[in-house]
Scaffold this motif. Sequence first.
Motif, PDB file in Angstrom:
ATOM      1  N   LYS A 289     -13.565  20.564  -3.032  1.00  0.00           N
ATOM      2  CA  LYS A 289     -13.987  19.296  -3.684  1.00  0.00           C
ATOM      3  C   LYS A 289     -15.226  18.651  -2.993  1.00  0.00           C
ATOM      4  CE  LYS A 289      -9.217  17.729  -4.792  1.00  0.00           C
ATOM      5  NZ  LYS A 289      -8.436  16.614  -4.683  1.00  0.00           N
ATOM      6  N   GLY A 290     -16.063  17.670  -3.721  1.00  0.00           N
ATOM      7  CA  GLY A 290     -17.477  17.087  -3.145  1.00  0.00           C
ATOM      8  C   GLY A 290     -18.425  17.838  -3.306  1.00  0.00           C
ATOM      9  N   PRO A 291     -19.460  16.992  -2.924  1.00  0.00           N
ATOM     10  CA  PRO A 291     -20.942  17.655  -3.057  1.00  0.00           C
ATOM     11  C   PRO A 291     -21.304  18.828  -2.117  1.00  0.00           C
ATOM     12  CG  PRO A 291     -21.304  15.419  -1.879  1.00  0.00           C
ATOM     13  CD  PRO A 291     -19.584  15.648  -2.572  1.00  0.00           C
ATOM     14  N   THR A 292     -22.319  19.469  -2.230  1.00  0.00           N
ATOM     15  CA  THR A 292     -22.825  20.653  -1.417  1.00  0.00           C
ATOM     16  C   THR A 292     -24.141  20.356  -0.940  1.00  0.00           C
ATOM     17  OG1 THR A 292     -23.588  22.059  -3.119  1.00  0.00           O
ATOM     18  CG2 THR A 292     -21.143  22.001  -2.723  1.00  0.00           C
TER      19      THR A 292
ATOM     20  N   ILE B 124     -30.439  18.612  -2.305  1.00  0.00           N
ATOM     21  CA  ILE B 124     -31.938  19.102  -2.578  1.00  0.00           C
ATOM     22  C   ILE B 124     -32.205  18.637  -3.813  1.00  0.00           C
ATOM     23  CG2 ILE B 124     -33.163  21.254  -2.714  1.00  0.00           C
ATOM     24  CD1 ILE B 124     -31.380  22.489  -0.616  1.00  0.00           C
ATOM     25  N   TYR B 125     -31.328  18.710  -4.973  1.00  0.00           N
ATOM     26  CA  TYR B 125     -31.530  18.532  -6.377  1.00  0.00           C
ATOM     27  C   TYR B 125     -30.389  18.088  -6.843  1.00  0.00           C
ATOM     28  CZ  TYR B 125     -33.222  20.058 -10.913  1.00  0.00           C
ATOM     29  OH  TYR B 125     -33.818  20.214 -12.294  1.00  0.00           O
ATOM     30  N   PRO B 126     -30.467  16.673  -7.044  1.00  0.00           N
ATOM     31  CA  PRO B 126     -29.338  15.849  -7.812  1.00  0.00           C
ATOM     32  C   PRO B 126     -28.915  16.294  -9.305  1.00  0.00           C
ATOM     33  CG  PRO B 126     -31.000  14.352  -6.611  1.00  0.00           C
ATOM     34  CD  PRO B 126     -31.523  15.762  -6.501  1.00  0.00           C
ATOM     35  N   GLU B 127     -29.920  17.082 -10.051  1.00  0.00           N
ATOM     36  CA  GLU B 127     -29.679  17.759 -11.271  1.00  0.00           C
ATOM     37  C   GLU B 127     -28.945  18.897 -11.136  1.00  0.00           C
ATOM     38  OE1 GLU B 127     -29.931  15.854 -14.181  1.00  0.00           O
ATOM     39  OE2 GLU B 127     -30.394  14.331 -12.487  1.00  0.00           O
TER      40      GLU B 127
ATOM     41  N   THR C  12     -38.186  25.649  -4.295  1.00  0.00           N
ATOM     42  CA  THR C  12     -36.940  24.698  -4.328  1.00  0.00           C
ATOM     43  C   THR C  12     -35.945  25.682  -4.978  1.00  0.00           C
ATOM     44  OG1 THR C  12     -38.244  22.655  -4.037  1.00  0.00           O
ATOM     45  CG2 THR C  12     -35.856  22.525  -4.944  1.00  0.00           C
ATOM     46  N   GLY C  13     -36.332  26.129  -6.505  1.00  0.00           N
ATOM     47  CA  GLY C  13     -35.612  26.834  -7.016  1.00  0.00           C
ATOM     48  C   GLY C  13     -35.003  28.263  -6.406  1.00  0.00           C
ATOM     49  N   ARG C  14     -35.741  28.840  -5.550  1.00  0.00           N
ATOM     50  CA  ARG C  14     -35.309  29.963  -4.584  1.00  0.00           C
ATOM     51  C   ARG C  14     -34.172  29.416  -3.778  1.00  0.00           C
ATOM     52  NH1 ARG C  14     -36.220  34.049  -0.933  1.00  0.00           N
ATOM     53  NH2 ARG C  14     -36.419  36.093  -2.044  1.00  0.00           N
ATOM     54  N   THR C  15     -34.445  28.103  -3.112  1.00  0.00           N
ATOM     55  CA  THR C  15     -33.600  27.863  -2.025  1.00  0.00           C
ATOM     56  C   THR C  15     -32.032  27.587  -2.827  1.00  0.00           C
ATOM     57  OG1 THR C  15     -35.093  26.841  -0.875  1.00  0.00           O
ATOM     58  CG2 THR C  15     -32.856  25.955  -0.480  1.00  0.00           C
TER      59      THR C  15
END
Length: 931
Positions: A69-72, A77-80, A242-245
């Motif tokens: 549960k919960g955010p990672t 890094i990217y809220p969307e 960012t996408g790669r991360t």
Amino acid sequence: MTESKKTLLLVDGSSYLYRAFFAGGDNMSVTLPDGTVQKTGAVRIMINMMNSLRKEYPADYVACVFDAKGPTFRDEIYPEYKAHRDPMPDDLRSQIAPIHEIVRLLGWTVLDVPGVEADDVIGTLAATAASQGIEVIVSSGDKDLAQLVNEHITIIDTMNGKRRDLAGVEAEFGVPARLMLDYQTLVGDTVDNVPGVAKVGPKTAVKWLQQYGSLQGVVDNAANIGGVVGENLRKALDWLPTGRTLLTIKTDCDLTGWVDGLPAMDSIAAGAQDTVALRAFYEKYGFKGLAKSVGGAETAASAPAPAARASEPGLFDESAADAAAPASRVSTVEYETIFTLEALDALLARIQAAPLTALDTETTSLDEMRAEIVGISFSTEPGKGAYIPVAHRYPGAPEQLDRDAVLAKLKPWLENPQALKLGQHVKYDRHVFANHGIEVQGYAHDTMLQSYVLEADKPHGLASLAERHLGRSGISFEDLCGKGVNQISFDQVDIAKAAEYACEDSDQTLDVHLALWPQIEASDKLKFIYALEIASSEALYRIERNGVLIDAPTLAAQSHELGQRILQLETEAYEIAGQPFNLSSPKQLGEIFFDKLGMPVVKKTATGARSTDEEVLEKLAEDYPLPAKLLEHRGLAKLKGTYTDKLAQLALPRTGRVHTHYAQAVAVTGRLSSNDPNLQNIPIRTAEGRRVREAFVAPAGSVIASADYSQIELRIMAHISDDPALLRAFHDGLDVHRATAAEVFGVPVEQVSSEQRRYAKVINFGLIYGMSAFGLARNLGIDNTAAKNYIQRYFERYPGVKSYMESTRELAKRQGYVETVFGRRLQLAGIKNAKGAQLAGLERAAINAPMQGTAADLIKLSMVKVQQALDAQNKATKMIMQVHDELVFEVPEGEVEWLRAEIPRLMAGVAALKVPLLAEVGVGPNWDKAH
């Protein structure tokens, strides 16, 4: 002597959760001791999946990894990230705790590490083990995990049989595993809402990576890449790191407190099952068959589950594992005929004690709604059988037990869902018993459906099955009753001969089951499809039993109007021809067309005669009025003769309704066929054909409702092709034909004309069916070059679709079959050696079959789920027809609003595809107005 390599087996538990739930895992429940109702379907299916995996892949170390549960860290890094994902269904959420518990009890380490995703935990464990030379097998349907693959790490997908090792990844994606992350970064991930480079699909990504060697090489050469994609690449350069991360699976998670002692794997060593706790768990959650099987000899006699029932809905119920003995080769048989109540009581005691009983009815008619019982046969072990004659009526027939008395004695057993039964085409027998007031429960197996699931392209009759799988032959119906006009009814057959025939049917049915069931039980995919067919048989029985009310006066009026128009067309045809002639005579048509009116000969028959078949008429009708008149005449005459004249005659007198028969084991794609009457072939492309539906009505106080899937095969294409543009169109709720037109014609969506949308619609559906440029040109009335250009532009905009088509052709030729999303196998006999036109036809079938078959699976899932909901909520609404992707209902006016809201939700929720399913409902006084 070298030590054998150790193995680590990792399960993507989150992937398994959703698969279990959407495979029917929301369809079972139990009342716990504290009075709460707990959903258990996903729990039960999860048990099957985990046990099957351990059996197939024995391992030294095992772990099942779930998302916590919960955010990672990715959300920071990217809220969307994953913003478009639907929330977890409540009925699944409630099953997570018991699933974690049972997986532990089965001997697995369960992990759900906060702050990271299951993929990262899997990546860390896999990389750690692989670095020590441990062989790693990861079971998941997530293609993102392919970036982990190396010489020690393999990804398997048990749902579709994919094996992603080094060779498998490169064959599937076109790039080596070491470049999968680069590939994913360029393409993006629609499901997780991670953008890639706009307009860059798999084909372009593969091309760039092959040309420049890596993502960094692509970035270094961005200035040299031309066109719109080059411009899009340059716009994305700041985003790509960012996408790669976001897409990188971590292999260095801190698992302290979760997996102790890394890099040593001892803390996740495969454990033994806790049999005492397992039995308690199974009893608590109502899994009686599993409870019996824990830690004792009872497992050998564990019996298959009853089929899905209205009171206990679900595709999977108790353990479907009866005594899986090898197929018998019966050398002698012991059959008896029951004439006394004492013998009947003894037989009843035997079948009550048996874990599974085969039964069969002998009747007065093949029409299941009119058939009456002449006798019933039973078999509880191969080579043995008993027959109860109750209505043989020929001169000198011996005295038989009273039918009503026999049925009264059998009724409690027949209607007991825990008394497990087996038959060959059980839907027919259920109708026959229902004609006598008995609603049979507990049909666990149907050998016809077992054969259909295993070998859809072969015959499924009992005689064929017994010969093919057992080497047994027997008495045929014609041997007993004769053929043609001299055929007698079964009640006229000598009882001694009838008993041998009837006992043989039940005996062979049981024997065939013992040969086929182990083959199905060995495969999770086959078990799912078989469970779906069994549950569908139950729903179809209900639909057939309900029937649909027919308005005879409306049909009579339509017949009169059609007759008048047919006569008018004959007169007009005579005027054009300049003489009367027989409109059905190919010889006379040939003389008038080609000799008198000078029309060109389009083709010839096998004997060299000039053809005037329908294809020729359609071609000639483009330029000549007479063939057009004949086509209209033929269409109206067929409509009148097949439907408006006959439908009312086919209505059952006692119900005033038409009761069609749905055949399950016919189409290799899984689609149903309807006959007596065929309700799926009413020609609705003409106004006259559509009007026939006006005669399908509801009784006073009720209405007709129609629910069907919107663009279902295109949505399936988006799912299986994984094409980003197609996925995006459905996720954004766009008109997919308008979106396609915008792509193909290069105009903004809002500027697409109606003509362009029509072209795009033909292209979208045409390509699903493997339409060629020639076919598209003919369909749209354009030249071949223009059609070819349209197709080329389509594939440029939807490269995933082209990639799917190409890979499917190769896969079909390599293995001889394709599969639906749910694992139904679709055989393509002869494709491996076919050439020319035959090969082209089989390749078109290979491309279309997974979509048509998946659509068939989805409507069956919907049919089952909707019927279960109607029963569970005690609704008076009746499901009365299934036509292709459509379900038709008879709805009391007071339940219309419920149906409008609930049915689309149920149908949209039967499976989790990569695009949302959409079902739409229409309501009206008749079937036509409900559209």
